[in-house]
Design an enzyme around this catalytic site. Structure first.
Site, mmCIF file in Angstrom:
data_model
loop_
_atom_site.group_PDB
_atom_site.id
_atom_site.type_symbol
_atom_site.label_atom_id
_atom_site.label_comp_id
_atom_site.label_asym_id
_atom_site.label_seq_id
_atom_site.Cartn_x
_atom_site.Cartn_y
_atom_site.Cartn_z
ATOM 1 C CB CYS A 168 -19.019 -14.553 -7.098
ATOM 2 S SG CYS A 168 -17.775 -13.627 -6.181
ATOM 3 C CG ASP A 216 -2.312 -0.455 0.921
ATOM 4 O OD1 ASP A 216 -2.589 -0.739 -0.257
ATOM 5 O OD2 ASP A 216 -3.126 -0.550 1.850
ATOM 6 C CB CYS A 259 -19.467 -5.991 1.323
ATOM 7 S SG CYS A 259 -17.863 -5.169 1.357
ATOM 8 C CB CYS A 282 -20.750 -8.815 -1.021
ATOM 9 S SG CYS A 282 -20.646 -9.076 -2.810
ATOM 10 C CB CYS A 314 -23.437 -15.487 -4.045
ATOM 11 S SG CYS A 314 -23.464 -14.769 -2.387
ATOM 12 C CB CYS A 368 -17.422 2.873 0.108
ATOM 13 S SG CYS A 368 -16.631 1.610 1.124
ATOM 14 C CB CYS A 395 -18.170 -0.553 6.517
ATOM 15 S SG CYS A 395 -19.708 -1.481 6.315
ATOM 16 C CB CYS A 414 -23.667 -2.183 0.386
ATOM 17 S SG CYS A 414 -22.848 -0.565 0.465
#
Length: 381
Positions: A189, A135, A245, A195, A192, A215, A242, A199
């Site tokens: 995935c 990062d 998700c 997620c 599905c 977000c 958060c 939210c």
């Protein structure tokens, strides 16, 4: 210089020896889709206030553009899953909910140290040159992790692992060694949409596309000003990040709680009272969150988030706490105190408070909060 099959086995062994739970290799060359996706994302203004995302998109999309000597990218992951359901804390409205990753030592520091140790050992045993990133540079860790076989980017855009679910810290080692890349992990995935549906702020305009400007993680951490008015009531008691998700993903059933001592959850950060957090001055804020990612956000932005949670608590016992912040030195904090009180006080009581306080306010943003809440009262009367 190249590394054969023995070199690939060496990478796995070194990864385990230096505290990583998973490792994979991707080519350092550009993947056209990476740049196309990034360019479209930036063109839509999705970066919000994250101005650094607009710099050097070509280098961000291609490791060998960032470092021309690079031939391979070793992607490494550390499991940070917690025991229990992270969303259970959302029901305690007088307490703060912090993102799981933030309730421990700053992973940047821990992972960077391990990457350096891993890289030194790799050079000592296989040669070549290396650069490490976590990062800290224009590196697209998640797409590279997919290409290295660590997992796939789910519909929420987060990396999902069949073994570790949604809970992997990522780091990258660029090397001049030419190592055969791993096969990319296919998307699992299916149909599905958990997620996307969970939210709180509808931050996913479409599967596999996140709008950070809606977000909660972006808004509570990166966003510097007042939180958009239409989203505040959706924050609940989330004051830093958060996990919704991530937490609802079915693949988490395979994840095992992390036993990493250097990244252990700090029990003193679980269930913090909103009343106590709202009364933190700068020194107390720094002391409480020393060594964690939360400290980098700063006291004023953090208290902005805390006051929104207080406003969402429905707890009249927190009115005196919010009242104290009307005299805070930071306009951002004062403004969110106004919003919190508008939700906790009866309309006549708030109107009387506004008549006493608003005229003395000198900051235009805080005055606009008083005016906006007054207008809402008049409209609803």
């Amino acid at each position: 210089m190249s590394a054969g099959a023995a070199g690939r086995d060496l990478i796995t062994a070194l990864a385990r020896a230096h505290g990583f739970d998973v490792a994979g290799v991707a080519a350092a060359t550009a993947a056209p889709q990476r740049l196309a996706d990034l360019t479209a994302w930036l063109a839509a203004g999705m970066q919000g206030e994250m101005g650094w995302m607009t710099r050097d998109p070509e280098k961000r999309a291609a490791p060998d553009a960032l470092w021309p000597e690079a031939r391979s990218v070793i992607m490494l992951g550390v499991n940070y899953a917690m025991a229990g359901d992270p969303m259970a804390r959302l029901a305690r409205r007088d307490r703060a909910t912090l993102a799981v990753y933030a309730m421990r030592r700053d992973y940047h520091d821990v992972i960077k140290s391990r990457l350096k140790e891993f890289a030194r050992a790799l050079v000592a045993q296989a040669g070549g040159d290396v650069k490490v990133f976590v990062d800290t540079a224009p590196v697209m860790e998640k797409p590279l992790a997919v290409e290295a076989g660590l997992g796939w980017q789910g519909k929420h855009t987060v990396l999902v692992s069949r073994e570790f679910g949604n809970w992997l810290f990522l780091g990258a080692v660029f090397t001049t060694l030419a190592i055969a890349p791993d096969a990319p992990e296919p998307d699992h995935c299916g149909s599905c949409r958990r997620c996307l549906s969970i939210c709180p702020t509808d931050a996913f305009p479409a599967p596999y596309r996140l709008d950070p400007r809606r977000c909660i993680s972006y808004l509570t951490i990166e966003h510097k000003g007042p939180i958009p008015r239409d989203l505040r009531a959706r924050f609940g008691n989330r004051v830093f990040g958060c996990d919704d998700c991530l937490a609802v993903c079915p693949w988490n059933k395979f994840a095992v709680a992390s036993r990493d001592a250097r990244l252990a959850l700090r029990e003193d950060l679980d269930g913090l009272r909103l009343a106590d957090l709202a009364r933190l001055d700068d020194a107390a804020f720094r002391a409480l969150f020393a060594g964690t990612p939360i400290k980098r956000t700063g006291r004023d932005r953090f208290l902005r988030n805390v006051l929104i949670a207080i406003g969402n608590s429905g707890d009249a016992a927190l009115v005196p706490v919010a009242m104290e912040r009307l005299d805070d030195a930071a306009p951002l904090v004062r403004a969110m105190a106004v919003w919190a009180l508008a939700r906790l006080l009866a309309a006549p009581d708030f109107a009387a408070l506004a008549r006493r306080q608003a005229a003395a306010e000198t900051d235009p943003d805080v005055r606009s909060e008083w005016e906006a809440e007054g207008a809402i009262l008049r409209h609803s009367a």
